[in-house]
Every structure is written in C-alpha cells, then in structure tokens.
Design a protein around this motif. Structure first.
Motif, short mmCIF file in Angstrom:
data_model
loop_
_atom_site.label_atom_id
_atom_site.label_comp_id
_atom_site.label_asym_id
_atom_site.label_seq_id
_atom_site.Cartn_x
_atom_site.Cartn_y
_atom_site.Cartn_z
N LEU A 6 0.70 -1.08 0.21
CA LEU A 6 0.53 0.17 0.08
C LEU A 6 0.62 0.91 0.06
O LEU A 6 1.68 1.87 0.71
CB LEU A 6 -0.62 -0.20 1.17
N SER A 7 0.50 2.16 -0.75
CA SER A 7 1.37 3.91 -0.64
C SER A 7 1.06 4.29 0.09
O SER A 7 -0.40 4.27 1.43
CB SER A 7 0.99 4.59 -1.83
N THR A 8 1.46 5.00 0.86
CA THR A 8 1.55 6.35 2.04
C THR A 8 0.03 6.95 1.69
O THR A 8 -0.27 7.04 3.09
CB THR A 8 3.08 6.87 2.46
N GLU A 9 0.37 7.57 1.02
CA GLU A 9 -1.49 8.44 0.56
C GLU A 9 -2.28 7.14 1.08
O GLU A 9 -3.46 8.20 1.76
CB GLU A 9 -1.60 8.61 -0.88
N ALA A 12 -2.09 7.24 4.74
CA ALA A 12 -3.36 8.03 5.08
C ALA A 12 -4.35 7.69 5.24
O ALA A 12 -5.12 8.21 5.46
CB ALA A 12 -2.37 9.49 4.48
N ASP A 13 -4.77 8.39 4.34
CA ASP A 13 -6.59 8.41 3.79
C ASP A 13 -7.03 6.86 4.82
O ASP A 13 -8.35 7.46 5.40
CB ASP A 13 -6.73 7.94 2.18
N HIS A 16 -7.37 8.19 8.06
CA HIS A 16 -8.00 9.39 7.95
C HIS A 16 -9.93 8.83 8.10
O HIS A 16 -10.38 10.22 7.60
CB HIS A 16 -7.77 10.13 6.90
N GLU A 18 -11.14 7.56 5.04
CA GLU A 18 -11.60 8.67 3.32
C GLU A 18 -11.68 8.00 2.71
O GLU A 18 -12.04 7.90 1.55
CB GLU A 18 -10.55 9.70 2.92
N ALA A 40 4.06 0.51 8.14
CA ALA A 40 3.17 1.19 7.41
C ALA A 40 2.56 2.77 7.49
O ALA A 40 2.72 3.76 7.64
CB ALA A 40 3.89 1.31 5.91
N GLU A 44 2.25 5.84 9.72
CA GLU A 44 1.54 6.45 9.88
C GLU A 44 0.68 7.72 11.19
O GLU A 44 0.42 8.06 10.96
CB GLU A 44 0.82 6.62 8.14
N ALA A 45 0.28 6.65 11.64
CA ALA A 45 -0.57 6.67 12.56
C ALA A 45 0.28 7.29 13.41
O ALA A 45 -0.05 8.21 14.42
CB ALA A 45 -1.15 4.98 13.11
N SER A 46 1.67 7.20 14.18
CA SER A 46 2.49 7.47 15.21
C SER A 46 2.61 8.83 14.61
O SER A 46 2.53 9.87 15.30
CB SER A 46 3.63 7.12 14.87
N LEU A 47 2.80 9.34 13.00
CA LEU A 47 2.76 10.93 13.03
C LEU A 47 1.38 12.06 13.68
O LEU A 47 1.78 12.65 13.83
CB LEU A 47 2.50 11.19 11.29
N ILE A 48 0.74 10.99 13.30
CA ILE A 48 -0.56 11.82 13.55
C ILE A 48 -0.61 11.02 15.29
O ILE A 48 -0.76 13.08 15.73
CB ILE A 48 -1.86 10.64 13.07
N GLU A 49 -0.46 10.70 15.73
CA GLU A 49 -0.58 10.63 16.90
C GLU A 49 0.32 11.88 17.45
O GLU A 49 0.44 12.55 18.92
CB GLU A 49 -0.07 9.42 17.24
#
Lengths: 166, 175
Positions: A6-9, A12-13, A16, A18, A40, A44-49
């Motif tokens: 899966l891509s990071t985009e 992220a979706d 979120h 989305e 991965a 991504e979740a850790s960046l949001i956190e």
C-alpha cells in the motif's frame, strides 16, 4: 493484492477514514496479512499521534482578556442596516408611527384640497332645470299640469259632456 | 439581544477550541489572541450567515484561516520561511523505511514536531492541523480552506511527507 504494498497516501486516507467502504475493507484485510504494510500503517499513525500529542501538550485556556476585548469591541459596533430596520419595525414603535403617518396623510390631504363639501342643489337651479326638462318633453307622463286650467288649454275642450239623463 | 446571545454561546462552547486552533496556526500567543478576537467580532457581525445545522467549528476555522492568510499577506511573508517542497517525498507504492518517529513518540518528539510544524508553510500547517489534530474530513477541510477534496488530499500528502522529513532532520540534529 499481496504482491503490491500500500502507498503512504492510501494508508493516510485509510487512517483518516477517507476510503470508500469496499476499498477500506480490502486495505484492512491487506494490512492484517502484510507485516510490511502494517508497519507502514503504524508509522503513519504515529505521525498523527505525534501531532495530536504535541497539540495536547500545547493546549491552553482562552484568556479572559480576549473575551473582554471581544465584548468591548462588539459593544462599539454600529448596528447593521437590518438591525436598525428590525428595531424600527418593533410593534411598540411601528404602531404609533403608523398612526402618526395616517393622521399626517389625512390632514395633509385636506389642507391641499380643502374640506369636502356636501353636495347640495340650489332650489332655483332645480326649478329652472326641471322646467327646461319638461319643456323639452311636454307629452311625457311626468309632464306637470299647467299652472292654470282654462277652456283654451283644457284637454278635450271640444268634446261636450254627454248628458246621460236624457 | 439575540445576536449578543449567539456570540456569548459561541465563545462559551468554542472559544477554547478556536483559540487553540489559532495558536497552533500562528505558533505564538499574541497572534492567536488577535486572531481569535477578530474572528469572534466577524462572527458577531455575520451571525445571520451561519446556517443552523452546520458545523460552527468549520465556520469559525474558515474565518480564522482567511484572517490568518490576510495577515500573512499584509506582513508580506515575514513569517513565511518556506522550505521547498519535495514532490518525491511522498513516494508511491513503497512502504516507508524504518523511521525514528515511533521510537520517540512521547517526550523526545515534542520539540522536533514543534520545529517541524513551524518550518512548514502556513498552507501545509493549516491542512495538517485540520486533518490530523482537529480530525476534519477532507470535505470539511476543502470547505474551510476553499479548495476541492482532490486538492486537499494532494496537499495533505505533501505536507505529511514534508513533516516526516523535517521531524527526522530535527531529531538527528538534536541528538
């Protein structure tokens, strides 16, 4: 699906919320079966956190001075056109204003046009006019009887009365 | 008066959230105070244009982001220390390499995140804050910042890529 990660985009979706339901289910299934994409996702979740944790730490109360300044500023605000109109259309203001306008209109009208007089017919005018009308139509049923009855103007003057005793 | 009651209720319920959003956006208290104050004066003036049933926060965030942009424009970019965007940073189809972010999420990360956020452009910062901190949907963000959902998505991915890079850089420099 397991062949491509899966891509990071897309992750992220996914985080979120989305993605459309079918794709979200597919991504969830892939993450559960793919350790690389699960890692991965965790990153991504850790960046949001990290962002949320930073925001929580920096959270502060709204200063009272800001609220006081807002109240002071709005107290000096001139009312808008609509507010002024709404204020003017309150019943307490509107009814006396409407009454005043009605009175002003009435008196203004009479001042401009004078007092309205009752329609009266002068007796002389009536007699003259009536006489003229009867002169133009002397044989109508409504023609008045001449003021003096003589043998000359009597109707049926040439007819003798019949003596019924004979 | 109805207008006054609307304002008081808005401040009571959303004043803190608004102020914090303004603070995160501007990164300093003085600007956050001015922005919050001006935003609520706008709310007072334009209270009739708020549609009941819609999100008040979305409405006031839109006011705040617009005011902030106007202010930045007025200051002629005094605070715009933009770092060139790296379009390739997001990457596609490839999982990320091991990053130190998750190892330092508590404690160590606060300063790098703070510095990284401050280094983003205001446009990137506002979209990241709306999506990741405020939890707005892409559609809500589009309404707040005035762009399409597709633009929100691409801007957000670029901003996240940039943030990731900056956090890593600041963490390395601090260690």
């Amino acid at each position: 699906m397991n062949q491509t990660h899966l891509s990071t985009e897309e992750l992220a979706d996914y985080l979120h919320g989305e993605l459309l339901a079918p794709r979200e289910a597919a991504v969830r299934a892939h993450i559960m079966s793919c350790p690389i994409c699960e890692r991965a996702r965790a990153q991504e979740a850790s960046l949001i956190e990290a962002l949320r944790a930073h925001a929580r730490r920096a959270e502060r109360e709204l200063p009272e001075s800001v609220v006081a300044n807002i109240r002071a500023a709005v107290a000096q605000q001139p009312p808008t056109f609509w507010d002024r109109l709404r204020l003017a259309l309150r019943p307490a203001v509107l009814l006396p204003s409407a009454a005043a306008v009605a009175v002003a209109l009435y008196f203004g009208f009479t001042a401009m046009h004078g007092t309205a007089r009752a329609t009266t017919i002068e007796p002389a005018y009536y007699i003259d006019n009536h006489a003229a009308m009867t002169a133009t139509a002397p044989f109508s049923d409504e023609a008045p009887v001449p003021p003096m009855l003589t043998s000359e103007n009597a109707p049926f003057a040439d007819e003798r009365p019949v003596d019924e005793t004979r | 008066m109805e207008q006054q009651a609307f304002l008081e209720r808005a401040i009571e319920q959303y004043g803190k959230a608004t102020y914090n959003f303004a603070y995160r956006l501007t990164q300093n208290e003085a600007d956050a105070r001015d922005l919050t104050q001006e935003a609520y004066i706008r709310v007072f003036r334009a209270w009739k244009s708020f549609k009941p049933g819609t999100s008040f926060l979305s409405w006031i965030y839109r006011i705040i982001t617009n005011l902030h942009r106007d202010e930045l424009r007025r200051r002629k970019g005094r605070y715009l220390e933009e770092i060139p965007e790296d379009d390739g940073a997001g990457g596609t189809g490839r999982p990320l390499a091991v990053e130190p972010i998750e190892e330092y999420i508590e404690g160590h990360l606060s300063e790098p995140v703070s510095k990284a956020l401050a280094s983003l452009t205001h446009e990137q910062r506002e979209i990241l804050l709306l999506a990741d901190v405020e939890g707005c949907s892409y559609q809500e963000i589009g309404q707040i910042v005035g762009c399409s959902v597709g633009t929100v998505r691409s801007r957000l991915h670029r901003a996240r890529g940039q943030l990731r890079k900056l956090v890593t850089r600041f963490m390395k420099s601090s260690s």
